[in-house]
Design an enzyme around this catalytic site. Structure first.
Site, PDB file in Angstrom:
ATOM      1  N   HIS A 152       0.946  -1.274  -0.044  1.00  0.00           N
ATOM      2  CA  HIS A 152       0.005  -0.002  -0.087  1.00  0.00           C
ATOM      3  C   HIS A 152       0.848   1.259  -0.055  1.00  0.00           C
ATOM      4  O   HIS A 152       0.294   2.440  -0.033  1.00  0.00           O
ATOM      5  CB  HIS A 152      -0.982   0.160   1.146  1.00  0.00           C
ATOM      6  CG  HIS A 152      -0.347   0.152   2.469  1.00  0.00           C
ATOM      7  ND1 HIS A 152       0.301  -0.959   3.183  1.00  0.00           N
ATOM      8  CD2 HIS A 152      -0.099   1.242   3.317  1.00  0.00           C
ATOM      9  CE1 HIS A 152       0.698  -0.423   4.106  1.00  0.00           C
ATOM     10  NE2 HIS A 152       0.522   0.822   4.462  1.00  0.00           N
TER      11      HIS A 152
HETATM   12  N1  UDP Z   1      -2.965  -5.900   9.081  1.00  0.00           N
HETATM   13  C1  UDP Z   1      -4.211  -6.420   9.493  1.00  0.00           C
HETATM   14  N2  UDP Z   1      -4.930  -6.770   8.205  1.00  0.00           N
HETATM   15  C2  UDP Z   1      -4.676  -6.769   6.955  1.00  0.00           C
HETATM   16  C3  UDP Z   1      -3.253  -6.084   6.742  1.00  0.00           C
HETATM   17  C4  UDP Z   1      -2.385  -5.660   7.790  1.00  0.00           C
HETATM   18  O1  UDP Z   1      -4.591  -6.460  10.441  1.00  0.00           O
HETATM   19  O2  UDP Z   1      -5.210  -7.429   5.991  1.00  0.00           O
HETATM   20  C5  UDP Z   1      -2.350  -5.257  10.490  1.00  0.00           C
HETATM   21  C6  UDP Z   1      -0.917  -5.888  10.471  1.00  0.00           C
HETATM   22  O3  UDP Z   1      -1.027  -7.118  11.110  1.00  0.00           O
HETATM   23  C7  UDP Z   1      -0.232  -4.755  11.093  1.00  0.00           C
HETATM   24  C8  UDP Z   1      -0.832  -3.503  10.431  1.00  0.00           C
HETATM   25  O4  UDP Z   1      -2.029  -4.053  10.005  1.00  0.00           O
HETATM   26  O5  UDP Z   1      -0.341  -4.828  12.633  1.00  0.00           O
HETATM   27  C9  UDP Z   1       0.132  -2.822   9.643  1.00  0.00           C
HETATM   28  O6  UDP Z   1      -0.376  -1.982   9.295  1.00  0.00           O
HETATM   29  P1  UDP Z   1      -0.197  -1.287   7.722  1.00  0.00           P
HETATM   30  O7  UDP Z   1       0.432  -2.121   6.847  1.00  0.00           O
HETATM   31  O8  UDP Z   1      -1.751  -0.887   7.323  1.00  0.00           O
HETATM   32  O9  UDP Z   1       0.570   0.059   8.045  1.00  0.00           O
HETATM   33  P2  UDP Z   1       2.140   0.620   8.120  1.00  0.00           P
HETATM   34  O10 UDP Z   1       2.703  -0.497   9.367  1.00  0.00           O
HETATM   35  O11 UDP Z   1       2.761  -0.060   7.014  1.00  0.00           O
HETATM   36  O12 UDP Z   1       2.062   1.661   8.622  1.00  0.00           O
END
Ligand code: UDP
Length: 362
Positions: free
Chosen positions: A212
């Site tokens: 994403h």
């Molecule tokens: N996550 C979730 N369901 C999904 C994809 C990710 O629960 O379908 C959780 C994942 O376990 C982690 C968090 O979302 O705890 C990560 O968020 P994301 O990847 O959206 O954001 P980033 O960490 O890149 O800022």
């Protein structure tokens, strides 16, 4: 002490859950929770409040969806009167999303001290909106809570006073540990549902994909190239892909024929697209995966703690520790690099990384 905790997006919910839980146990702390509404629906927000047992927010700012450039200012406009009314002793923000920066700026302009959890991480790539959010939030933070040693070094190099920097470990991993105790049952059956009808179902052998980052999914040429690579990988091992709403939107905008139908699931070329999963379900999915392919920050930290190898489809990461320990691998976005890393990972499947070696896990 009145602590106003401000959250807005999926990774924020995972980070705030253990903090709120601890604050509620402490008699001297009265925590307030503000949800900006940056992520707002059942799949990206409500289910996380349930899974992570986060209390109902005291305020929901209901920031309108779809804002990009003006989202930070819109959140500030809505948060400022709440800060004025509540006069907290500190505003606590987590991570690197727009809500993090907006709340930090609102607090500092209201003369309320700011605490930033997950401070100091740097990719040194200001083309990433998250990097801008990280740098600017730390600039106005009074207390900086850091997850890994590189963060402390970065803050010291930037001239932040050492007495305001605290290396405290990783609240995402606190959430993970709490969740592991609760996630059997329904989460596992959700994974079975996710796999139903895919070639992964009989053997339960599959890779998990999340994508994403703006730099990847907003660039149709790059996204198209990466998609071809994913199809190639999908021929070797089925990929389960819970699609982030931003990615889904971009796939539709560029007229990707593989766009997932709103209510439906799409199973194309070994890539099985499903809606974003709840937290417990997604942990369960990762736990049973052969490996994880991602451009997410949080997943880079979580998957190794679940004993999974992680291939990160980015050229840089703000979380270098996992790489230094050899448990995550930066594979960039070039076909040859990704495919050879996948082949190597599949060959190596028997030897699982030791979760204890994950620095985030400690
Ligand atoms: N996550 C979730 N369901 C999904 C994809 C990710 O629960 O379908 C959780 C994942 O376990 C982690 C968090 O979302 O705890 C990560 O968020 P994301 O990847 O959206 O954001 P980033 O960490 O890149 O800022």
């Amino acid at each position: 002490m009145r602590i106003m905790n401000v959250v807005g997006a999926r990774p924020n919910f995972v980070k705030i859950a253990p903090l709120i839980s601890e604050m509620r146990k402490c008699q001297d702390i009265s925590p307030l929770l503000v949800h900006t509404g940056q992520h707002y629906d059942e799949k990206m927000s409500d289910s996380f409040f349930r899974d992570l047992e986060i209390p109902v927010p005291d305020y929901n700012l209901c920031v309108p969806p779809g804002l990009r450039v003006t989202q930070v200012s819109e959140i500030m406009v809505r948060l400022a009167p709440v800060v004025m009314r509540e006069r907290p002793d500190v505003v606590l923000v987590v991570g690197d999303v727009n809500s993090t920066l907006a709340a930090a700026l609102t607090a500092v302009r209201s003369c309320v001290p700011v605490a930033h959890v997950e401070a100091g991480l740097r990719s040194f790539d200001l083309r990433m909106p998250e990097e801008v959010n990280r740098v600017m939030t730390d600039e106005v933070s009074d207390l900086m809570f850091v997850t890994e040693p590189s963060g402390v070094e970065n803050l010291l190099k930037e001239g932040k006073p050492p007495q305001r920097i605290f290396l405290v470990g990783n609240v995402m991993i606190d959430s993970l540990k709490r969740a592991l105790r609760r996630m059997e049952g329904s989460a596992i059956s959700a994974v079975r549902n996710a796999l139903r009808g895919t070639s992964a179902a009989p053997s339960l052998r599959y890779a998990v994909l999340t994508l994403h980052r703006q730099g990847l999914v907003d660039d149709p040429v790059l996204f198209g190239k990466v998609w071809k690579v994913l199809e190639e990988i999908g021929c070797r091992v089925p990929i389960i892909f819970p699609v982030h709403p931003r990615t889904h939107l971009r796939m539709r905008q560029i007229g990707c024929r593989r766009s997932m139908a709103d209510e439906d699931r799409g199973n194309f070329d070994g890539i099985h697209m499903i809606p974003p999963m709840g937290y417990l379900e997604f942990l369960s999915l990762q736990r049973q995966a052969a490996f994880v392919l991602t451009d997410s920050g949080g997943v880079q930290e979580e998957a190794p703690s679940l004993g999974k190898r992680v291939l990160v489809m980015r050229d840089v990461t703000e979380r270098p520790e996992g790489i230094q320990h050899g448990i995550i691998k930066l594979v960039g976005t070039r076909q040859a690099d990704i495919v050879s890393a996948v082949i190597e990972t599949l060959q190596d499947e028997g030897s699982r990384p030791n979760p204890g070696a994950n620095p985030s896990g400690e």
